[in-house]
Write an enzyme that holds these catalytic residues in place. Structure first.
Site, PDB file in Angstrom:
ATOM      1  N   CYS A   1      44.591  84.615   1.840  1.00  0.00           N
ATOM      2  CA  CYS A   1      44.827  83.250   2.303  1.00  0.00           C
ATOM      3  C   CYS A   1      44.322  83.030   3.721  1.00  0.00           C
ATOM      4  O   CYS A   1      44.204  81.885   4.165  1.00  0.00           O
ATOM      5  CB  CYS A   1      46.318  82.926   2.229  1.00  0.00           C
ATOM      6  SG  CYS A   1      47.363  84.037   3.182  1.00  0.00           S
TER       7      CYS A   1
ATOM      8  N   ALA B   1      49.747  87.931  -5.436  1.00  0.00           N
ATOM      9  CA  ALA B   1      50.290  88.862  -4.456  1.00  0.00           C
ATOM     10  C   ALA B   1      51.308  88.191  -3.543  1.00  0.00           C
ATOM     11  O   ALA B   1      52.375  88.743  -3.261  1.00  0.00           O
ATOM     12  CB  ALA B   1      49.147  89.460  -3.633  1.00  0.00           C
ATOM     13  N   MET B   2      50.985  86.972  -3.062  1.00  0.00           N
ATOM     14  CA  MET B   2      51.917  86.267  -2.200  1.00  0.00           C
ATOM     15  C   MET B   2      53.201  85.928  -2.938  1.00  0.00           C
ATOM     16  O   MET B   2      54.303  85.993  -2.380  1.00  0.00           O
ATOM     17  CB  MET B   2      51.267  84.992  -1.664  1.00  0.00           C
ATOM     18  CG  MET B   2      52.136  84.202  -0.702  1.00  0.00           C
ATOM     19  SD  MET B   2      52.252  84.958   0.923  1.00  0.00           S
ATOM     20  CE  MET B   2      50.672  84.455   1.615  1.00  0.00           C
ATOM     21  N   ALA B   3      53.097  85.580  -4.215  1.00  0.00           N
ATOM     22  CA  ALA B   3      54.284  85.267  -5.006  1.00  0.00           C
ATOM     23  C   ALA B   3      55.172  86.489  -5.177  1.00  0.00           C
ATOM     24  O   ALA B   3      56.409  86.380  -5.164  1.00  0.00           O
ATOM     25  CB  ALA B   3      53.864  84.716  -6.373  1.00  0.00           C
TER      26      ALA B   3
ATOM     27  N   GLU C   1      51.917  91.588   9.552  1.00  0.00           N
ATOM     28  CA  GLU C   1      52.376  91.136   8.236  1.00  0.00           C
ATOM     29  C   GLU C   1      52.309  92.279   7.222  1.00  0.00           C
ATOM     30  O   GLU C   1      51.453  93.156   7.298  1.00  0.00           O
ATOM     31  CB  GLU C   1      51.540  89.959   7.748  1.00  0.00           C
ATOM     32  CG  GLU C   1      50.082  90.295   7.486  1.00  0.00           C
ATOM     33  CD  GLU C   1      49.368  89.202   6.708  1.00  0.00           C
ATOM     34  OE1 GLU C   1      49.990  88.663   5.784  1.00  0.00           O
ATOM     35  OE2 GLU C   1      48.213  88.909   7.027  1.00  0.00           O
TER      36      GLU C   1
ATOM     37  N   GLY D   1      53.238  80.054  -8.554  1.00  0.00           N
ATOM     38  CA  GLY D   1      52.221  81.099  -8.460  1.00  0.00           C
ATOM     39  C   GLY D   1      52.767  82.440  -8.878  1.00  0.00           C
ATOM     40  O   GLY D   1      53.991  82.678  -8.857  1.00  0.00           O
TER      41      GLY D   1
ATOM     42  N   ARG E   1      41.448  84.870   5.038  1.00  0.00           N
ATOM     43  CA  ARG E   1      40.120  85.419   5.315  1.00  0.00           C
ATOM     44  C   ARG E   1      39.298  85.594   4.038  1.00  0.00           C
ATOM     45  O   ARG E   1      39.839  85.733   2.933  1.00  0.00           O
ATOM     46  CB  ARG E   1      40.257  86.774   6.010  1.00  0.00           C
ATOM     47  CG  ARG E   1      40.866  87.873   5.146  1.00  0.00           C
ATOM     48  CD  ARG E   1      41.216  89.119   5.944  1.00  0.00           C
ATOM     49  NE  ARG E   1      42.390  88.881   6.746  1.00  0.00           N
ATOM     50  CZ  ARG E   1      42.362  88.711   8.085  1.00  0.00           C
ATOM     51  NH1 ARG E   1      41.233  88.754   8.730  1.00  0.00           N
ATOM     52  NH2 ARG E   1      43.482  88.515   8.750  1.00  0.00           N
TER      53      ARG E   1
END
Length: 477
Positions: A52, A194-196, A116, A191, A54
Site C-alpha cells: 500500500c 495481507a493487511m486484512a 511497522e 478485504g 510502494r
C-alpha cells in the site's frame, strides 16, 4: 549489477502511487514477457514488491540502461499510464544504494508507520514468490535474505517495531478504539489480503465481539473460517454497516465497496448516536470519497497514519544494525567477485594433479596411483587454503586485483576478466557497463534519460568540432 526502480509514498504521495500501481499484480508476468522478448534479455533476475506504500522492482541486470527501460515499459503497460509519466514517477538507483534501501524497507524504517510489522512479511512473501518462480539470482537471494535477517534483529534488539506495531494498530489508536471501546462490539473488515490478516489479529487482540468480513472478490467464506470471522454476502453489507462500531477497509480492489448512498442508508438504521469509524487503509480506496462527508461518519485515511515518536537512541541503534547488515552484504558480493578466479586456480591445480596421477597409473599401476591421488589431495587442500583466505581478505577491501596478479605471476593461470560486476562496489572489468553515478543519491528515470541525451548531444558536438578542426588543418597543410 543490482539496480532498483521504485515509486513510493514519500516521493509521489498516495494519489500518484495509486495511479502507478494499478495492475501491479501483472507486473511480474509483464517483466518476464518483455525480458523473454528482448534479444539480449537484460534482466538476469528480479523481485517485485507491491504494497500500500510502494511499488519497487529489484533486479540483477546485465545491461543497465536496457534493464531500466524494460522495467519502465512494464510499469507503463500494467498501469496504463503514458511511458513518459511513468519515467517521471519511477526513481532509479544501483548498487549499495539499492541494497541499503531494501534493508530499510524490510526493517520498517521506510514506512509511514515506523517499524511497522506487516512490511517484513510482505517483503518475505514477494521474495518467496520470486524464488518459487525461478526469477531470483544469487545476488538477489543474498540481498533479501540478508535484509530479512537484519529486520528480525531490529525487531528483537530495539524498541523500533519491538511491539509489532502495525498501521492497523496505529490507526485504531488514533481513533481511540482501544480494548475498552471495542470489547464485545461489532467490526467489519473489507478485504482478505495481507493487511486484512493483520487487521483481523489486531481486532481480536482488542477484544472485538463479532468480526464480519466482506470480500469484493468473493473470498470472504474462506477467510472467515481461518480468522474467526463471519462472512458477509453483498446483499447483507448495508445491514452489517449499520451495526458496526468500526470498519477497516483494506481490499484495494480498485472499486468502491462502500458508496455514499449505501452508507447513508446504513447510518439511518443505526441504533446508536456514536460515529461510525472507518479506517481506509487500502491504497486503492474501498470507500467512495463522498462517503467521508456524511454526518455521523469519521474516516481515517491511510495518509493520516503516523507512528508515535520512538526514542532517538532506539532509531540510532536500528540504523546501526542496518549499516552492519549492508556492509556484510557488500563484503559478500565482493568475495563472490573473486569466485571465478578462485575456481580457475583450483581447476588449474586439479588438472596438474590428474596428469600426475595418470602418469603414476601408467608406470606403477592402479594401487600406486590411488595412493598418490590421496597424498596430492591432502597437499591440494593445505596448499590452497592460505591463498583462498587471502583472496577473501583482499576482496573485502577492494583489492581483488592483487590476488589476480599474484595468481597469474606465480602460477601462470590467466584469470583476467573473471571479476564480475555486481554494482555493489566489487571490482569490475574496464568494459563493464557504467551506473552513470547512481552510487550517489537516486534520480528519476526521466532525469537519467535526459542526462544521457545531453551527454550524447555534447559528445556529438565535440566530434563535429574535432572533425572540422582536422579538415581545416588538412586544408592548411
Amino acid at each position: 549489477m543490482l539496480i532498483a526502480l521504485r515509486a513510493t509514498h514519500d516521493n509521489l504521495g498516495l494519489d500518484g502511487l495509486e495511479r502507478v500501481t494499478r495492475g501491479s499484480a501483472q507486473l511480474d508476468e509483464q517483466l518476464a514477457a518483455l525480458n523473454e522478448g528482448h534479444p539480449e534479455q537484460p534482466l538476469t533476475g528480479w523481485v517485485c514488491l507491491a504494497t500500500c506504500n510502494r511499488l519497487e522492482v529489484y533486479a540483477d541486470v546485465d545491461l543497465f540502461h536496457d534493464a531500466i527501460d524494460l522495467v519502465t515499459r512494464a510499469v507503463h503497460y500494467t498501469s496504463g499510464l503514458p511511458r513518459e509519466e511513468v519515467a517521471r514517477m519511477l526513481v532509479v538507483d544501483a548498487g549499495i544504494i539499492s541494497a541499503r534501501h531494501m534493508y530499510e524497507v524490510a526493517a520498517g524504517m521506510n514506512s509511514q508507520v515506523l517499524g511497522e510489522a506487516e512490511i517484513t512479511g510482505q517483503v518475505r512473501a514477494s521474495f518467496t514468490s520470486a524464488l518459487a518462480a525461478g526469477h531470483t539470482t544469487t545476488l538477489l537471494n543474498d540481498l533479501f535474505q540478508g535484509a530479512l535477517r537484519t529486520a528480525k534483529q531490529v525487531t528483537s534488539k530495539t524498541k523500533v517495531g519491538a511491539a509489532g506495531r502495525s498501521s492497523v494498530a496505529v490507526a485504531l489508536d488514533s481513533a481511540h478504539l482501544f480494548r475498552t471501546e471495542l470489547e464485545g462490539r461489532d467490526a467489519l473488515l473489507i478485504g482478505t489480503g495481507a493487511m486484512a490478516r493483520v487487521a483481523s489479529a489486531e481486532l481480536h487482540l482488542r477484544g472485538v465481539g463479532s468480526l464480519h468480513v466482506f470480500s469484493p472478490s468473493g473470498r470472504a467464506e474462506q477467510f472467515a473460517d481461518s480468522h474467526g470471522a463471519l462472512p458477509v454476502a453483498p446483499e447483507n453489507l448495508e445491514a452489517t454497516l449499520a451495526k458496526a462500531t468500526v470498519v477497516i477497509a483494506a481490499s484495494g480492489g480498485g472499486t468502491h465497496a462502500i458508496d455514499a448512498p449505501m452508507l447513508a442508508r446504513a447510518l439511518e438504521q443505526r441504533a446508536t448516536s456514536e460515529d461510525l469509524v472507518m479506517l481506509d487503509l487500502a491504497l486503492h480506496s474501498d470507500i467512495e470519497p463522498a462517503a467521508a462527508t456524511l454526518p455521523g461518519v469519521r474516516v481515517i485515511p491511510l495518509e493520516s497514519i503516523r507512528a508515535g515518536e520512538s526514542g532517538h537512541g532506539e532509531i540510532t541503534r536500528a540504523r546501526e544494525l542496518i549499516d552492519t547488515g549492508v556492509v556484510r552484504f557488500e563484503e559478500r558480493q565482493q568475495i563472490r567477485a573473486v569466485d571465478p578466479a578462485v575456481s580457475a586456480l583450483r581447476r588449474s591445480v586439479k588438472e596438474m594433479i590428474v596428469l600426475e596421477v595418470d602418469e603414476v597409473r601408467r608406470t606403477s599401476g592402479e594401487a600406486a596411483a590411488e595412493q598418490v591421488q590421496r597424498s596430492l589431495g591432502r597437499v591440494y587442500k593445505k596448499f590452497l587454503h592460505s591463498p583462498m583466505v587471502r583472496a577473501q581478505e583482499l576482496a573485502k577491501t577492494g583489492q581483488a586485483h592483487q590476488f589476480l596478479e599474484a595468481v597469474h605471476t606465480i602460477f601462470g593461470v590467466d584469470v583476467s576478466g573473471t571479476l564480475s560486476v555486481d554494482g555493489t562496489g566489487a571490482p569490475s572489468e574496464p568494459s563493464a557497463p557504467t551506473t552513470d553515478g547512481l552510487e550517489r543519491p537516486p534520480m528519476t528515470v526521466a532525469t537519467m534519460e535526459q542526462m544521457r541525451r545531453d551527454l550524447d548531444t555534447t559528445q556529438a558536438a565535440e566530434a563535429r568540432q574535432a572533425a572540422q578542426s582536422t579538415t581545416q588543418g588538412d586544408q592548411y597543410v
